[in-house]
Scaffold this motif. Structure first.
Motif, PDB file in Angstrom:
ATOM      1  N   UNK A  13     -50.195  34.255 -56.088  1.00 52.25           N
ATOM      2  CA  UNK A  13     -51.038  33.372 -55.283  1.00 52.25           C
ATOM      3  C   UNK A  13     -50.210  32.329 -54.541  1.00 52.25           C
ATOM      4  N   UNK A  14     -48.882  32.423 -54.647  1.00 52.63           N
ATOM      5  CA  UNK A  14     -48.003  31.548 -53.894  1.00 52.63           C
ATOM      6  C   UNK A  14     -47.458  30.352 -54.650  1.00 52.63           C
ATOM      7  N   UNK A  15     -47.795  30.212 -55.919  1.00 54.20           N
ATOM      8  CA  UNK A  15     -47.254  29.096 -56.701  1.00 54.20           C
ATOM      9  C   UNK A  15     -45.811  29.392 -57.093  1.00 54.20           C
ATOM     10  N   UNK A  16     -44.971  28.412 -56.985  1.00 52.28           N
ATOM     11  CA  UNK A  16     -43.543  28.554 -57.326  1.00 52.28           C
ATOM     12  C   UNK A  16     -43.382  28.348 -58.820  1.00 52.28           C
ATOM     13  N   UNK A  17     -43.784  29.347 -59.586  1.00 52.26           N
ATOM     14  CA  UNK A  17     -43.785  29.242 -61.049  1.00 52.26           C
ATOM     15  C   UNK A  17     -42.976  30.343 -61.723  1.00 52.26           C
TER      16      UNK A  17
END
Length: 157
Positions: A13-17
């Motif tokens: 979903x685009x989270x930098x995790x």
């Protein structure tokens, strides 16, 4: 209109995790968002692990870093928390990042830290499957869309 809830790996979903602090943003995220209520979850962060963090792989049913640190408990705890959040939203389907020791649903790295993939499931994917979730990967998004827009109704698109 109410959308069908979908658990999605937060990195998709685009989270930098991701372990290295990056994301794996899907190019079709907007199309998914039109059909589904996206529930972006990262079991590793929910388990208290920092971002970035050491790369980890499954080794004999344990989650270990290349340095030998055992991260199994944070992975299990984060997966349980993510499952609870998914259930609270009424989810029964998930779109998960492949190869991950958390979210890999058809393949994971083999535990040698050599980049070799094997059939297998990550901790979170395994828990979801055991709980009756239907799992999809970025390679099976077309099947996800087809199965869930037909069964849920085209009026919700």
């Amino acid at each position: 209109m109410k959308k069908l809830p979908l658990v999605i790996s937060a990195c998709l979903a685009g989270r930098c995790c991701r372990y290295d602090g990056s994301s794996a943003l899907l190019s079709c995220l907007n199309a998914l968002d039109e059909v589904f209520e996206l529930i972006a979850l990262c079991p590793e962060q929910l388990g208290g692990l920092p971002t970035p963090r050491s790369c980890a792989e499954l080794v004999n049913r344990r989650v270990l870093t290349k340095e030998g640190l055992d991260l199994t408990e944070p992975f299990v705890e984060g997966s349980r928390k993510a499952l609870a959040l998914a259930r609270a939203q009424g989810c029964s389907i998930a779109l998960l990042m492949e190869r991950s020791p958390s979210c890999g649903s058809t393949c994971v790295y083999d535990g040698t830290f050599s980049g070799t993939l094997i059939e297998g499931e990550g901790v979170f994917a395994n828990l979801l499957r055991e709980q009756g979730f239907t799992l999809y990967t970025p390679k099976t998004i077309d099947a996800l869309m087809k199965a869930n827009t037909v069964s849920y109704g085209s009026e919700h698109r």
